[in-house]
Design a protein around this motif. Structure first.
Motif, mmCIF file in Angstrom:
data_model
loop_
_atom_site.group_PDB
_atom_site.id
_atom_site.type_symbol
_atom_site.label_atom_id
_atom_site.label_comp_id
_atom_site.label_asym_id
_atom_site.label_seq_id
_atom_site.Cartn_x
_atom_site.Cartn_y
_atom_site.Cartn_z
ATOM 1 N N ALA D 80 -2.488 0.920 10.084
ATOM 2 C CA ALA D 80 -1.763 0.475 11.277
ATOM 3 C C ALA D 80 -2.675 -0.322 12.193
ATOM 4 N N LEU D 86 2.733 -0.208 13.402
ATOM 5 C CA LEU D 86 2.430 0.318 12.082
ATOM 6 C C LEU D 86 2.478 -0.798 11.046
ATOM 7 N N GLN D 90 4.508 1.536 6.393
ATOM 8 C CA GLN D 90 4.643 2.760 7.198
ATOM 9 C C GLN D 90 5.958 2.735 7.964
ATOM 10 N N PHE D 93 8.866 3.421 5.753
ATOM 11 C CA PHE D 93 8.965 4.854 5.436
ATOM 12 C C PHE D 93 9.636 5.593 6.592
ATOM 13 N N ARG D 94 9.281 5.239 7.800
ATOM 14 C CA ARG D 94 9.880 5.901 8.953
ATOM 15 C C ARG D 94 11.373 5.540 9.064
ATOM 16 N N GLU D 95 11.635 4.251 8.944
ATOM 17 C CA GLU D 95 13.016 3.770 9.080
ATOM 18 C C GLU D 95 13.948 4.420 8.060
ATOM 19 N N VAL D 109 2.284 5.854 0.321
ATOM 20 C CA VAL D 109 2.239 4.591 1.074
ATOM 21 C C VAL D 109 1.187 3.656 0.469
#
Lengths: 265, 793, 199, 161
Positions: D80, D86, D90, D93-95, D109
């Protein structure tokens, strides 16, 4: 892991010298078998000689009718090589299916062939294509190289510098991976080269082997129908919780037919 | 604001930032000054007498700090590990309870049983020294095969359990069921093995402990799903450390799936030894140790019979099961094949009479206990396999046979013949939706198309019911459970208006930090970024029962709602004072207290501030501060239900099974965060698919060696073993908890094995195969086809 | 694992039995055997350094002979410890029967392999057993009875040689009647099992 | 016997003294205190420890620290730009809720970024699933991981990373 002395020679000669002097010295190329073994404390070498620092052991070149791959060439590089893809696409395909991407980024062809794991992929290609293995002391024909379970014609201190694969008219590799480890439970490499048709099987027996009856049938008629009824005896094949010897024997035929079909596509 | 972050919103997870940037803190990540490292020497034998242990050479090895054996713990009067659930057998006698020493005394009983603990300055040194310990074993015959574990002449594992029998338990009235069978037009019989699984949370178990000589306080960091319960067990039963002198912290935990509920010997030993060594001790399992010593799951041998009338209505069900306990009774092991299994045998159906007989057997294998679903996947596999088999035998559509026997929507609350009272549900719309999503109508065309490619295509249904959200404490107590099953919550506001949710539940992947915050954001109108969830530390959170059995939101979330209600009630009084209004006239809307019909308004934050800075505050009537706690004990379990449809293609040449379509439609009641719920379903399905097609814990029947003891031989599901899933949902809110929610964590794993295996059997029926053992590995499928062919041809 | 079988050796029963009891013969035939000493008439101590592929380990073993009935056979049992690698333990009942001038050796082995090797090396148990036995047997046969008789008393037919080419191990072994390794192993069956442990 | 070792980790030069047997992951975790890289197995299969060595994904549990002498190592901690910004992977992955317990996530990742680059930012579902064969996840069922990687590929391309 037990501790050991680590060496990173810059030349092949230094590597050979380092290996020679010590009883329990091990060469390490990619380390994809050696390091896991050491982690399990299933070996206790006094010295590890890392071949990673030696220049010129990695690389792929086309020499006449042959693709020559340096011993320290990583699987990923073979898989993505334009030269290999155009000369022997089956070999690139095989390299692209060894282990997983991170393993392919480290593992080397020389290490794999020298280790001769009964379920490794490369030995099938080496044997089926009739490749020549060049070492610091000489050359080996594929047919006399693989001696048995984890056993090869390499003598102590002998290191693979390159492997030369003749181009194939038709070739394909079909692998049935072990569901857990993804090693070849059965892998069959079928190749038609200037020297004739060869069928090499890995994963099924203690070491890679050829199936002469299939080779003879394919020499007459290179089609999967020609080998449909050629049964491999289960006797002597590997057996474990994932596959009985009988099942492996059966898979050899299935994979061989699929390889022939793929090679003729 | 709460529309985007409240109940029902797909809020992105608060915990992701640290996990995505490598700043999560798992037990092995802890920096502990002057730490020592423990390594456990384990038995290589399944069953052996320990004739002697010689640690003298090992003690002299470099870096060794201390070595402990069973004798040391016995001399120090360390208690044994406990089984916390007393199951009474069919004669009313409590189950046999053989001792479970934290380290083997004179006998080892499974490969991996703990023989000695080495503490050294580094992990490698501890391992080096462990190799130098000489143990003289006298090998004993091992009892490994569950099918014969109870036979006369089988090797005896504990003197306290003659015949290796822990209990012979029953539920239901056998005579009633026999009478129903006597009237049956058709009886379907089924023999199956529910294969043994190894949980394999990606974070291996770990423990670290330190002892403060000055205060006499112990701190244990452990990969626990329920730190308070672990502390209770260690204090009250095993180590005798007063509860207030032991702090248990379960920081970030990398998955549990049940395997981290239990009290294990390693964390016990690390805690015990910390005071003797005088330095912190750290232990992290190597994966090889996890394979050998994490409590395994499932492992049943079952015979079942279903009686049907001429129209296909179920008349009765008979189930006989032998359940593997392993070599010792793990913390909740006895409850799994009884109260979490047999009570679910009604499924979604109106089967009027059910009889279950369960015998729990000891074997020389690792202890077996709850694993994702715990008993309910085993029950669902029995019911949904036999129902599909009955449909095949009666040449009925499997969906139709299910529909015919579903409990109708107007029958809720529905009392089953196996103790449970289902609170709510409406099953026909679920299967209808699943059939629609899966394009069941188009299946035969797809089957024909597959056939043209040489593939055998099959489709399988699994309609599950789950009792989760453990559970009413009174019921748990009546059934022999040793703990209460409520949950706690505390809402602690700070003067500036942000809030901490302190919960007794524990998140190890379930996303409590987000979901619980959504609940509070929704209830109190506090922006979600101003809410923090605190969990996993006995020193900072109220006593709670932890997370398992899909209970966190249904029980823990309900406790949070109760606490939020108290906040609102108190806030109303403060606001009424501030607005000079009557409390009865104050309403709370969107985070603000208002007086109806006026423009008077006090935001919650202002009330909170007033509570902490009570310059203008009814101090004579009201305590200052804004900090409320609540305990919630549910009045019933919650009963999520659903239908999964799996479609497979089998390659008859190789025996490979490929899942080509997978549909899951669930009723989880109200949903707080659909994104998170879907994630739970995905993960559960793949664990169920793993059981059906890939995973199998294999002990060599003769030697008791765990031959599937690494990822080389234990097949974990990988990304290319499964397709993307199609999900749907239907909602019947839970009528008895304030959120109307039901659990979602285990559903996928409960239903999937039967869906997959029914599909495999459907695919293979045309080639004469009637049974494939689970897991349907290529070898098993090929052998089934191979064995069936002569008969079929 | 249980191994049963028969093997025909072109030598007298007395000679075969003597070889089965001769530490020098055994030591010469056992791959990697560093020492094999007789502790008493019925006990031997063995030290073996085994290397198979990346794996290498030292094993110490103890072998006990019982039910000795020369030249008809004996029971041999033993165990070996390979440190971190694991252990091997087993027993074999060996019976010798005359067949003209040859000897038919019948054996029934019960063996256990455990520890790390059983846990992580399951896939190689079979192949390693075969390899070690093959090496041992080849040597034992030539030492005791000259070149081994192909297709001896084994009930398993050798693999059809025409389907598999000679240079590969299974066929090569098949042509020698490799199944018979099982038998020759018997003399030192337990020792061989110790070697198994070195996977 | 200790051996001096020096390398660049996440753009910063680092050095230390290690035993020959010290694995790269041990060097990162125990010597440098960078505990984002995880160890999930002992047979080099789970992929929780994947980092980039000279731009390629490598299992840091299957390479000695001394082998990384002079190498450029990137770990999950180095992706990041800042706490707010990020890496696109990353972020994806969060979304897409591609992580639950978070333990396999760092390796996932790192492997995913390597995969996207190797395939020149063009991936399909089958390729993603096959190329994840060296990374085990027990929580997510892979569904959302696959989605995240497919979403990240074009995002990485447009972000030029």
């Amino acid at each position: 892991m037990y501790d050991f002395h680590y060496h990173r020679p810059k030349t092949l000669a230094d590597a050979v010298n380092l290996l020679k002097g010590k009883d329990e010295a091990r060469p390490m190329s990619g380390g994809m078998t050696l390091i896991p073994t050491l982690k399990q404390r299933l070996a206790k070498p006094s010295d590890v000689v890392d071949l990673g620092g030696i220049k010129d052991l990695a690389g792929i070149k086309v020499e006449g009718n042959n693709v020559v791959i340096g011993g320290m060439t990583r699987h990923a590089d073979v898989a993505s090589s334009a030269d290999v893809k155009s000369a022997i696409p089956a070999l690139a395909h095989l390299a692209g299916h060894i282990g997983d991407p991170a393993v392919r980024n480290r593992g080397t062809i020389g290490g794999s062939v020298a280790n001769n794991d009964p379920a490794a992929d490369y030995p099938a290609a080496v044997l089926a294509l009739g490749a020549t293995i060049t070492t610091n002391t000489g050359k080996h024909a594929a047919d006399s190289f693989f001696k048995g379970l984890f056993e090869t014609a390499l003598s102590d201190g002998e290191l693979i510098t390159s492997i030369s694969f003749p181009k194939a008219e038709k070739a394909a590799y079909m692998k049935f991976p072990n569901p857990a480890s993804r090693y070849a439970m059965v892998g069959v490499f079928v190749a038609k080269t200037a020297a004739g048709v060869r069928v090499a099987v890995t994963g099924a027996g203690p070491s890679v082997f050829r199936v002469k009856a299939m080779e003879d049938a394919l020499a007459k008629n290179f089609s999967s129908a020609a080998i449909k009824d050629i049964k491999i005896p289960a006797d002597g094949l590997n057996s474990d919780i994932h596959a009985s010897a009988e099942y492996r024997a059966h898979l050899v035929n299935v994979m061989a037919r699929r390889a022939v079909d793929a090679a003729t596509k | 604001m709460t529309a985007q972050t409240g109940i029902g919103a797909r809020v992105k997870r608060k915990e992701d930032q640290r996990f995505l940037t490598g700043t999560g803190r798992y037990v092995d990540d802890l920096p502990l000054a002057r730490a020592t490292y423990a390594h456990f020497l384990r038995s290589p034998h399944a069953h052996a007498k320990i004739k002697s242990i010689d640690t003298s050479a090992a003690a002299k090895m470099p870096g060794v700090v201390a070595i402990f054996t069973g004798k040391d713990t016995a001399d120090a009067k360390v208690g044994g590990l406990i089984c916390g659930w007393v199951v009474k057998d069919k004669h009313g006698q409590p189950h046999k309870a053989p001792p479970h020493p934290v380290m083997a005394l004179d006998t080892v009983r499974y490969v991996g049983d703990t023989v000695a603990m080495v503490v050294a300055n580094s992990h490698d040194e501890a391992k080096d020294a462990a190799e130098a310990i000489k143990v003289d074993y006298e090998m004993l015959p091992a009892n490994v095969d569950l099918a014969t574990a109870l036979d006369k002449g089988a090797p005896q594992i504990h003197a306290e359990a003659p015949g290796n029998l822990i209990y012979d338990w029953e539920l239901g009235v056998k005579a009633d069921v026999d009478a129903a069978f006597a009237k049956a037009a058709h009886v379907t019989k089924l023999d199956l093995v529910n294969n043994r699984l190894i949980p394999n949370a990606m974070e291996p178990r770990a423990a670290a402990a330190e002892y403060d000589k000055g205060t006499g306080n112990y701190t244990l960091w452990s990969t626990s799903q329920n730190p308070h319960v672990l502390r209770l067990i260690l204090s009250a039963f095993v180590l005798g450390i007063p509860e207030h002198k032991l702090r248990v912290i379960a920081p970030d935990v990398g998955g549990g799936f049940g395997s981290k509920i239990f009290c294990y010997n390693e964390e016990t030993m690390v805690t015990w030894a910390a005071s003797r060594v005088g330095r912190p001790i750290k232990w992290t399992a190597e994966r090889s140790e996890s394979f050998q010593t994490d409590a395994h799951g499932r492992d049943h041998v079952t015979h079942a019979e279903l009686a049907l009338d001429k129209d296909g209505k179920f008349l009765g069900l008979k189930v006989e099961t032998i359940a593997n306990m392993g070599a010792y009774l793990s913390t909740f092991s006895t409850a799994v094949p009884t109260y979490l299994y047999a009570t679910l045998l009604a499924g979604q159906y109106t089967t009027p009479v059910i009889y279950a007989n369960v015998k729990a057997a000891l074997t020389n294998t690792a202890p077996v206990d709850a694993y994702r679903g715990a008993g309910r996947p085993e029950a669902t596999f029995v019911i949904e396999s036999i129902v599909s088999k009955a449909a095949k035998e009666l040449k009925m559509d499997p969906a139709e046979l299910r529909r015919k026997n579903f409990i109708p929507a107007n029958a809720f609350p529905y009392q089953t013949p196996v103790a449970l009272q289902y609170d709510s549900g409406n099953y026909p719309p679920i299967i209808d939706e699943a059939i629609k999503i899966a394009d069941y109508k188009g299946f035969e065309a797809r089957r024909a198309e597959a056939k043209s490619r040489g593939k055998l295509r099959g489709i399988g249904f699994s309609s599950y019911i789950e009792a989760c959200g453990l559970g009413p404490s009174r019921v748990i107590g009546q059934l022999g459970g040793g703990v209460g099953q409520w949950e706690s919550a505390e809402l602690r506001f700070n003067p500036t208006g942000n809030v901490q949710i302190l919960t007794g539940a524990h998140s190890h992947g379930q996303s409590h930090e987000t979901t619980f915050a959504q609940v509070v954001s929704d209830k109190l109108g506090v922006p979600i970024e101003n809410i923090e969830v605190v969990h996993g530390d006995t020193a900072t959170t109220p006593f709670g029962m932890g997370s398992y059995g899909s209970r966190s939101l249904a029980v823990g979330g309900s406790a949070i709602v109760k606490a939020a209600d108290k906040i609102i009630a108190k806030g109303k009084k403060i606001a009424a004072h501030l607005m000079e209004a009557s409390v009865a006239d104050v309403v709370f809307e969107g985070g603000t207290f208002k007086v109806a019909g006026t423009d008077k308004a006090v935001p919650l934050g202002q009330a909170v501030f007033a509570a902490y800075v009570p310059h203008n505050y009814p101090l004579e009537e009201l305590e200052p501060g804004m900090d409320e706690n609540a305990f919630y004990d549910p009045s019933n379990f919650v009963y999520p239900a659903g239908t999964q449809i799996c479609e497979v293609e089998v390659d008859p040449d190789t025996g490979e099974v490929e899942i080509v379509n997978f549909t899951a439609v669930d009723d989880f009641g109200n949903i707080v965060n659909p994104m998170i719920v879907e994630g739970q379903v995905h993960g559960g399905i793949v664990q169920g698919v793993g059981q059906a097609l890939l995973e199998n814990a294999v002990y060599d029947k003769e030697t008791g060696q765990l031959v599937s003891g690494s990822y080389m031989d234990y097949t974990m599901p990988r990304a290319d073993d499964v397709p993307s899933f199609k999900l749907g949902n239907k909602v019947t809110p839970c009528p008895h908890n304030p959120l109307g929610v039901k659990g979602c964590g285990e559903a996928g794993a409960i239903a999937a094995p039967a869906a997959v295996m029914n599909a495999v059997h459907d695919a293979l029926a045309p080639v004469g195969v009637s049974h494939v053992p689970m897991p349907a590995t290529p070898l098993n499928v090929w052998q089934a086809i191979h064995g069936a062919r002569p008969a079929a041809e | 694992m249980e191994i049963k079988g028969e093997y025909k050796i072109p030598a007298s029963r007395e000679k075969v039995f003597a070889a089965l009891n001769d530490p020098a013969v055994l030591q010469a035939c056992i791959p990697g055997c560093e020492s094999l000493e007789k502790v008493s008439d019925t006990e031997m101590k063995a030290k073996v350094r085994m290397r198979i592929g990346p794996v290498s380990a030292s094993f110490s073993g103890k072998v006990t002979l019982s039910d000795i009935d020369p030249p008809n056979g004996y029971k041999i049992s033993g165990e070996g410890q390979g440190g971190a690698a694991g252990f091997a333990k087993g027993g074999a009942v060996v019976a010798l029967r005359e067949d003209g001038a040859d000897t038919v050796l019948n054996y029934n082995v019960d063996a256990q392999v455990g520890g790390k090797i059983a846990q992580v090396g399951a896939r190689l148990i079979d192949g390693t057993a075969r390899k070690l036995a093959d090496e041992f047997f080849g040597k034992f046969a030539s030492t005791v009875g000259g070149p081994a008789l192909a297709g001896a008393a084994s009930d398993a037919p050798p693999a059809a040689p025409e389907t598999v080419s000679p240079p590969s191990p299974p066929p090569a072994a098949a042509q020698r009647g490799y199944r018979h390794w099982l038998v020759i192993g018997i003399g030192a069956a337990v020792l061989i099992l110790i070697f198994l442990a070195s996977r | 016997m200790t051996i001096p070792v020096a390398m660049t980790v996440n753009g910063k030069p680092v050095s230390g003294k290690v035993e020959a047997r010290t694995l790269l992951v041990q060097f990162l975790r125990e010597h440098l205190g960078m505990t984002g890289t995880h160890v999930g197995c002992d047979t080099s299969q789970c992929g929780a420890c994947v980092v980039h060595v000279d731009g390629k994904s490598v299992k840091s549990c299957t390479i000695l620290a001394v082998q990384a002498e002079g190498a450029k190592v990137t770990t999950i901690e180095g992706l990041a730009e800042s706490a707010e910004k990020l890496h696109p992977m990353q972020e994806a992955f969060r979304e897409n809720h591609a992580l639950q317990c978070g333990f396999c996530t760092p390796g996932m990742v790192m492997s995913a970024i390597d995969m996207v680059k190797r395939h020149n930012y063009q991936l399909d579902e089958a390729t993603v699933r096959r190329e994840l064969e060296g990374n085990l996840c027990r929580c997510t069922g892979y569904h959302n991981i696959v989605k995240a990687i497919l979403a990240a590929a074009p995002a990485m391309k447009s972000a030029g990373v």
